[in-house]
Design an enzyme around this catalytic site. Structure first.
Site, mmCIF file in Angstrom:
data_model
loop_
_atom_site.group_PDB
_atom_site.id
_atom_site.type_symbol
_atom_site.label_atom_id
_atom_site.label_comp_id
_atom_site.label_asym_id
_atom_site.label_seq_id
_atom_site.Cartn_x
_atom_site.Cartn_y
_atom_site.Cartn_z
ATOM 1 N N SER A 34 44.544 1.721 -29.332
ATOM 2 C CA SER A 34 45.814 2.759 -30.209
ATOM 3 C C SER A 34 45.015 3.859 -31.208
ATOM 4 C CB SER A 34 46.225 1.506 -31.005
ATOM 5 O OG SER A 34 47.456 0.439 -29.814
ATOM 6 N N ARG A 135 59.962 1.876 -17.982
ATOM 7 C CA ARG A 135 60.103 2.192 -19.932
ATOM 8 C C ARG A 135 60.669 3.135 -20.590
ATOM 9 N NH1 ARG A 135 53.544 0.747 -21.421
ATOM 10 N NH2 ARG A 135 54.958 0.132 -22.560
ATOM 11 N N SER A 212 57.184 -3.941 -34.546
ATOM 12 C CA SER A 212 54.934 -3.696 -34.729
ATOM 13 C C SER A 212 55.543 -2.333 -35.615
ATOM 14 C CB SER A 212 54.838 -2.834 -33.353
ATOM 15 O OG SER A 212 53.460 -3.206 -33.322
ATOM 16 N N GLU A 330 52.705 -7.575 -29.125
ATOM 17 C CA GLU A 330 50.803 -6.865 -28.275
ATOM 18 C C GLU A 330 50.310 -8.072 -27.803
ATOM 19 O OE1 GLU A 330 47.376 -4.676 -29.844
ATOM 20 O OE2 GLU A 330 49.419 -3.488 -29.441
ATOM 21 N N LYS A 430 42.902 -1.446 -17.929
ATOM 22 C CA LYS A 430 43.906 -0.032 -18.473
ATOM 23 C C LYS A 430 43.280 -0.518 -20.287
ATOM 24 C CE LYS A 430 48.797 -0.016 -20.500
ATOM 25 N NZ LYS A 430 49.014 0.873 -20.185
#
Length: 444
Positions: A34, A135, A212, A330, A430
């Site tokens: 992030s 998405r 979030s 997450e 990932k």
């Protein structure tokens, strides 16, 4: 950098190792995805070179650097240490248009890079993995349209693939209203776009909930580090005119959410796992892990002088009762593995937005928990996971749905459920490029 393949090379299902003794390991966790991708964007939006140290090298960050390179940004990787990357923005922030960007399955690429494409000198087409077509994208693109851009969809409206046509001017006060209920990344993407707009931008979230919030605060904090300004009050953000510029050298924190499977392994298998370089303060949602782990019965200590977080357990897991995970959705798949092995029930709330992640994570978790003999059901905004005796659980071939957190979820179950096989463990690349080796090292 990445070769833009649509999927990871899939080997035979990986046999997850069983923990045969209590754990005793100190783990070095790679940099935060992030933070890495936010710093890359902000560095590209500046006017001077920025060196990022400790950047995560994974598929998502490779896709981000590829995207920036396509737009005319130089990302120079240090020959001696590949986690050191120097970002050189194009002269006068003139980003290259009339090009295409491949997003893979990376939410931060598909939702943040349009913030830079907004300032390109021509149209930019966005595409990605087949799973990425599910998405949602529309709120952030609606916001960019309110800044004067035009969006042409090449499939289903509101989803990849699409082409963004930049506005003719990049100035003037603007008011943006979107519903960001399905992802905090929509607000973050627009904050990044607004951070260098020539005029005051006001962003209003119109939905009833906002998932979030720590990720949004992370974006706000990073913009502030770059000399920008974000004023926030009750679902409204104001961003006045500023020229953002990160410091010339930035050190990236370890990814605390990626530390979650390792510290939770101590809960599941017993023993102690320590995480090096754990920051005393952090805007990462994973910083909430210690308080969550205590609810499940772990002993958690932090050595502020050595920056080491230690998690110890005798292997007995308590259910957490009712637990609101809206600040840190997450890590829900990781905590779901703990809850599925607990001696009493746990209900997670505030995570309905996980239905729109790499896969529908709520549906996937219920399916996989039931697959190995556990008991779980979806609720309107989360999961209820009921306690099942461990002797009723059995090894199975666990699906991962091209989702890295479902892969680590399955590996955690395998610690105490023999003959657990994980399909496509490679999807962990990932965010954790060397997950299998790190997992085996922890067990050794």
């Amino acid at each position: 950098m990445s070769n833009h393949t649509n999927t990871f090379p899939i080997s035979s299902p990986w046999l997850a190792p069983v923990a045969v003794k209590p754990l005793d390991a100190t783990m070095q966790i790679p940099g935060s995805k992030s933070l890495s991708n936010r710093y890359l964007i902000l560095a590209a939006l500046g006017s001077k070179p920025v060196t990022l140290e400790g950047i995560l090298r994974s598929r998502d960050t490779e896709l981000m650097m590829d995207a920036l390179t396509t737009l005319g940004v130089q990302c120079i990787i240090d020959e001696r240490d590949s986690t050191i990357v120097t970002v050189i923005p194009p002269a006068d922030r003139k980003f290259v248009g009339n090009t295409s960007i491949y997003c893979g399955l990376a939410g931060t690429v598909m939702r943040f890079v349009p913030a830079i494409a907004l300032y390109a000198d021509g149209p930019v087409r966005f595409d990605g993995d087949e799973q990425a077509y599910k998405r949602p994208m529309k709120p952030v693109l609606d916001g960019l349209e309110q800044l004067g851009a035009e969006v042409i969809y090449h499939g289903v409206e509101g989803f990849l693939p699409f082409t963004l046509i930049p506005p003719s001017t990049f100035d003037g006060d603007k008011n943006i209203s979107i519903d960001s209920s399905s992802s905090s990344q929509f607000i973050s993407g627009l904050l990044l776009a607004a951070s260098t707009w020539n005029g005051e931008v006001t962003i209003t979230h119109t939905g009833e909930k906002l998932p979030s919030m720590p990720h949004i605060r992370m974006t706000m904090d990073d913009i502030s580090k770059a000399g920008g300004q974000v004023e926030y009050s009750q679902s409204l953000w104001k961003i006045p005119t500023r020229n953002v510029q990160l410091h010339s050298h930035i050190v990236v924190e370890p990814d605390l959410s990626n530390a979650a499977p390792f510290v939770c392994a101590a809960l599941i298998a017993g023993g102690e796992v320590r995480i090096a370089r754990w920051p005393a303060e952090s805007t990462q949602p994973g910083a909430l892990l210690p308080q969550y782990l205590r609810l499940f019965g772990a002993q958690v200590e932090y050595d502020s002088s050595a920056h080491i977080l230690s998690v110890h357990s005798d292997g007995i897991i308590n259910g957490a009762g009712m637990l609101d995970l809206s600040p840190a959705g997450e890590i829900a798949p990781t905590l779901a593995a703990v809850a599925a092995l607990a001696n009493s029930d746990t209900t997670f709330t505030g995570i309905s937005h996980l239905r729109g992640h790499e896969t529908d994570r709520l549906k996937a978790l219920v399916t996989e928990i039931k697959r190995f003999g556990g008991n779980a059901e979806e609720t309107s905004d989360g999961l209820k996971i009921s306690s099942v005796a461990r002797n009723q659980l059995h090894g199975e071939v666990m699906e991962t749905y091209a989702d890295h957190r479902m892969a680590t979820f399955a590996a955690m179950i395998g610690l105490v459920v023999p003959n657990t096989y994980v399909v496509n463990i490679e999807t962990t690349r990932k965010t954790i490029p060397d997950f299998v080796h790190m997992w085996m090292t922890m067990l050794a």
